[in-house]
Design a protein around this motif. Structure first.
Motif, PDB file in Angstrom:
ATOM      1  N   ALA A 248       3.235 -46.858  38.150  1.00  0.00           N
ATOM      2  CA  ALA A 248       3.431 -48.004  38.370  1.00  0.00           C
ATOM      3  C   ALA A 248       4.815 -47.795  39.011  1.00  0.00           C
ATOM      4  CB  ALA A 248       2.859 -48.986  38.078  1.00  0.00           C
ATOM      5  N   ASP A 249       5.018 -48.959  39.929  1.00  0.00           N
ATOM      6  CA  ASP A 249       6.475 -48.733  40.184  1.00  0.00           C
ATOM      7  C   ASP A 249       7.041 -50.258  39.286  1.00  0.00           C
ATOM      8  OD1 ASP A 249       5.667 -52.113  41.626  1.00  0.00           O
ATOM      9  OD2 ASP A 249       6.505 -51.360  42.959  1.00  0.00           O
ATOM     10  N   ASP A 250       8.756 -51.235  39.590  1.00  0.00           N
ATOM     11  CA  ASP A 250       9.473 -51.663  38.030  1.00  0.00           C
ATOM     12  C   ASP A 250       9.040 -53.051  38.192  1.00  0.00           C
ATOM     13  OD1 ASP A 250      10.825 -49.395  37.553  1.00  0.00           O
ATOM     14  OD2 ASP A 250      12.301 -49.824  38.879  1.00  0.00           O
ATOM     15  N   ARG A 251       7.288 -53.065  39.617  1.00  0.00           N
ATOM     16  CA  ARG A 251       7.124 -54.825  39.815  1.00  0.00           C
ATOM     17  C   ARG A 251       5.896 -54.373  39.691  1.00  0.00           C
ATOM     18  NH1 ARG A 251      10.189 -56.884  45.288  1.00  0.00           N
ATOM     19  NH2 ARG A 251      11.973 -56.825  44.377  1.00  0.00           N
ATOM     20  N   GLY A 252       5.305 -53.275  39.169  1.00  0.00           N
ATOM     21  CA  GLY A 252       4.021 -52.955  38.717  1.00  0.00           C
ATOM     22  C   GLY A 252       2.747 -52.667  39.349  1.00  0.00           C
ATOM     23  N   ARG A 253       3.280 -52.482  40.429  1.00  0.00           N
ATOM     24  CA  ARG A 253       2.835 -52.903  41.732  1.00  0.00           C
ATOM     25  C   ARG A 253       2.111 -50.704  41.285  1.00  0.00           C
ATOM     26  NH1 ARG A 253       6.326 -54.775  45.868  1.00  0.00           N
ATOM     27  NH2 ARG A 253       7.279 -53.207  45.382  1.00  0.00           N
ATOM     28  N   TRP A 254       0.895 -50.106  41.943  1.00  0.00           N
ATOM     29  CA  TRP A 254       0.729 -48.804  41.531  1.00  0.00           C
ATOM     30  C   TRP A 254       0.535 -47.916  42.645  1.00  0.00           C
ATOM     31  CZ3 TRP A 254      -0.938 -48.701  36.988  1.00  0.00           C
ATOM     32  CH2 TRP A 254      -1.962 -49.259  36.668  1.00  0.00           C
ATOM     33  N   LEU A 255       1.390 -47.024  42.186  1.00  0.00           N
ATOM     34  CA  LEU A 255       1.982 -45.811  43.135  1.00  0.00           C
ATOM     35  C   LEU A 255       0.381 -45.366  43.493  1.00  0.00           C
ATOM     36  CD1 LEU A 255       4.883 -45.066  41.300  1.00  0.00           C
ATOM     37  CD2 LEU A 255       4.724 -46.498  44.008  1.00  0.00           C
ATOM     38  N   GLY A 256       0.770 -44.165  44.114  1.00  0.00           N
ATOM     39  CA  GLY A 256      -1.017 -43.497  44.536  1.00  0.00           C
ATOM     40  C   GLY A 256      -2.123 -43.993  45.977  1.00  0.00           C
ATOM     41  N   ASN A 257      -2.607 -43.967  45.707  1.00  0.00           N
ATOM     42  CA  ASN A 257      -3.352 -43.940  47.249  1.00  0.00           C
ATOM     43  C   ASN A 257      -4.854 -44.794  46.510  1.00  0.00           C
ATOM     44  OD1 ASN A 257      -2.345 -42.258  48.819  1.00  0.00           O
ATOM     45  ND2 ASN A 257      -3.346 -40.577  47.304  1.00  0.00           N
ATOM     46  N   GLY A 258      -5.449 -46.219  47.385  1.00  0.00           N
ATOM     47  CA  GLY A 258      -6.355 -46.843  46.732  1.00  0.00           C
ATOM     48  C   GLY A 258      -6.375 -48.134  46.993  1.00  0.00           C
ATOM     49  N   GLY A 259      -7.336 -49.169  46.063  1.00  0.00           N
ATOM     50  CA  GLY A 259      -6.634 -50.150  45.674  1.00  0.00           C
ATOM     51  C   GLY A 259      -6.175 -50.669  44.572  1.00  0.00           C
ATOM     52  N   VAL A 260      -6.763 -51.624  44.340  1.00  0.00           N
ATOM     53  CA  VAL A 260      -6.461 -52.353  42.761  1.00  0.00           C
ATOM     54  C   VAL A 260      -7.669 -51.973  41.859  1.00  0.00           C
ATOM     55  CG1 VAL A 260      -6.620 -54.434  41.393  1.00  0.00           C
ATOM     56  CG2 VAL A 260      -5.724 -54.286  43.646  1.00  0.00           C
ATOM     57  N   LYS A 261      -8.406 -51.817  41.987  1.00  0.00           N
ATOM     58  CA  LYS A 261      -9.521 -51.726  41.374  1.00  0.00           C
ATOM     59  C   LYS A 261      -9.923 -49.798  41.043  1.00  0.00           C
ATOM     60  CE  LYS A 261     -11.988 -55.634  41.406  1.00  0.00           C
ATOM     61  NZ  LYS A 261     -12.509 -55.637  39.845  1.00  0.00           N
ATOM     62  N   LEU A 262      -9.528 -48.828  42.290  1.00  0.00           N
ATOM     63  CA  LEU A 262      -9.942 -47.482  41.575  1.00  0.00           C
ATOM     64  C   LEU A 262      -7.888 -47.312  42.444  1.00  0.00           C
ATOM     65  CD1 LEU A 262     -10.572 -45.353  40.217  1.00  0.00           C
ATOM     66  CD2 LEU A 262     -11.543 -44.776  42.471  1.00  0.00           C
ATOM     67  N   VAL A 263      -7.144 -46.333  41.729  1.00  0.00           N
ATOM     68  CA  VAL A 263      -5.963 -45.598  42.391  1.00  0.00           C
ATOM     69  C   VAL A 263      -6.013 -44.172  42.212  1.00  0.00           C
ATOM     70  CG1 VAL A 263      -3.757 -45.767  42.598  1.00  0.00           C
ATOM     71  CG2 VAL A 263      -4.591 -48.181  42.697  1.00  0.00           C
ATOM     72  N   GLU A 264      -6.106 -43.773  43.453  1.00  0.00           N
ATOM     73  CA  GLU A 264      -5.800 -41.876  42.715  1.00  0.00           C
ATOM     74  C   GLU A 264      -4.586 -41.534  43.581  1.00  0.00           C
ATOM     75  OE1 GLU A 264      -8.964 -39.278  44.339  1.00  0.00           O
ATOM     76  OE2 GLU A 264      -7.208 -38.814  45.591  1.00  0.00           O
ATOM     77  N   MET A 265      -4.237 -40.896  42.093  1.00  0.00           N
ATOM     78  CA  MET A 265      -1.987 -40.316  42.009  1.00  0.00           C
ATOM     79  C   MET A 265      -2.383 -39.033  42.182  1.00  0.00           C
ATOM     80  SD  MET A 265       0.315 -41.532  42.393  1.00  0.00           S
ATOM     81  CE  MET A 265       2.210 -40.989  41.997  1.00  0.00           C
ATOM     82  N   PRO A 266      -2.237 -38.437  43.121  1.00  0.00           N
ATOM     83  CA  PRO A 266      -1.497 -36.557  42.957  1.00  0.00           C
ATOM     84  C   PRO A 266      -0.764 -36.461  42.416  1.00  0.00           C
ATOM     85  CG  PRO A 266      -0.995 -37.832  45.143  1.00  0.00           C
ATOM     86  CD  PRO A 266      -1.764 -38.957  44.392  1.00  0.00           C
ATOM     87  N   VAL A 267       0.146 -36.178  41.650  1.00  0.00           N
ATOM     88  CA  VAL A 267       1.504 -35.360  41.096  1.00  0.00           C
ATOM     89  C   VAL A 267       1.272 -33.755  41.007  1.00  0.00           C
ATOM     90  CG1 VAL A 267       2.798 -34.980  38.691  1.00  0.00           C
ATOM     91  CG2 VAL A 267       1.445 -37.335  39.320  1.00  0.00           C
ATOM     92  N   LEU A 268       2.141 -33.135  41.804  1.00  0.00           N
ATOM     93  CA  LEU A 268       2.648 -31.730  41.830  1.00  0.00           C
ATOM     94  C   LEU A 268       2.628 -31.365  40.784  1.00  0.00           C
ATOM     95  CD1 LEU A 268       3.309 -29.629  43.831  1.00  0.00           C
ATOM     96  CD2 LEU A 268       5.492 -30.663  44.154  1.00  0.00           C
ATOM     97  N   PHE A 269       1.980 -30.759  39.963  1.00  0.00           N
ATOM     98  CA  PHE A 269       2.348 -30.072  38.806  1.00  0.00           C
ATOM     99  C   PHE A 269       3.556 -28.808  38.704  1.00  0.00           C
ATOM    100  CE2 PHE A 269       1.757 -26.942  35.598  1.00  0.00           C
ATOM    101  CZ  PHE A 269       2.312 -27.969  34.002  1.00  0.00           C
ATOM    102  N   ALA A 270       2.861 -27.682  40.160  1.00  0.00           N
ATOM    103  CA  ALA A 270       3.444 -26.421  40.241  1.00  0.00           C
ATOM    104  C   ALA A 270       3.749 -26.057  41.946  1.00  0.00           C
ATOM    105  CB  ALA A 270       3.091 -25.167  39.297  1.00  0.00           C
TER     106      ALA A 270
END
Length: 154
Positions: free
Chosen positions: A93-115
């Motif tokens: 989430a950002d500093d205002r509490g808004r979810w980052l990533g893809n999707g909506g409020v019920k389910l959010v998918e956040m991809p994170v580049l690991f390598a």
């Protein structure tokens, strides 16, 4: 959120959005009662082409996740060795509490580049493990955790 974390988040989203060849993809569900601190997720896979690849972790969470960030303990190994062990922090989430990533409020998918452009030392069997590192006995709000290995981009 600092500029480095924002850059990691944006590059992760862009990497998973571009058309790439997926070599491996597996998601594991987390129990509804929460992801226990002792629970380690295991992802077993074979590498038949050790050309450079991108390793992306993907977190699917819901609105009950109580934090802005997440810590994970990750390990990659083969039959004889642990190749590396790392602790990863990223923001959901950002500093205002808004979810980052893809999707909506019920389910959010956040991809994170690991390598990025990771080259496995050899072909064969590997295991990737992930454990939550949030200092909670049962971390609620996480639905699924995935590992995706794509062809590395130049």
């Amino acid at each position: 959120m600092n500029a480095k974390n924002l850059l990691i988040i944006l590059s992760s989203i862009l990497l998973t959005a571009c058309g790439t060849h997926t070599r491996y993809s597996e998601f594991q569900s987390v129990p509804l009662c929460g992801w226990h601190a002792d629970s380690v997720l295991h992802y077993d896979f074979r590498v038949s082409d050790n050309s450079p690849c991108d390793i992306v972790l993907c977190i699917r969470h819901n609105e009950t996740y109580p934090y802005q960030n997440m810590w994970l303990f990750c390990t990659l190994g083969n039959d004889s060795d642990i190749l590396w062990r790392d602790t990863l922090e990223f923001y959901l989430a950002d500093d205002r509490g808004r979810w980052l990533g893809n999707g909506g409020v019920k389910l959010v998918e956040m991809p994170v580049l690991f390598a990025q452009h990771y080259q496995f030392p050899d072909t064969g069997k590997y295991v990737f493990t992930i454990q939550q590192g949030m200092r909670e006995e049962r971390l609620r709000g996480i639905n699924d955790v995935g590992v995706i290995i794509n062809d590395g981009k130049e």
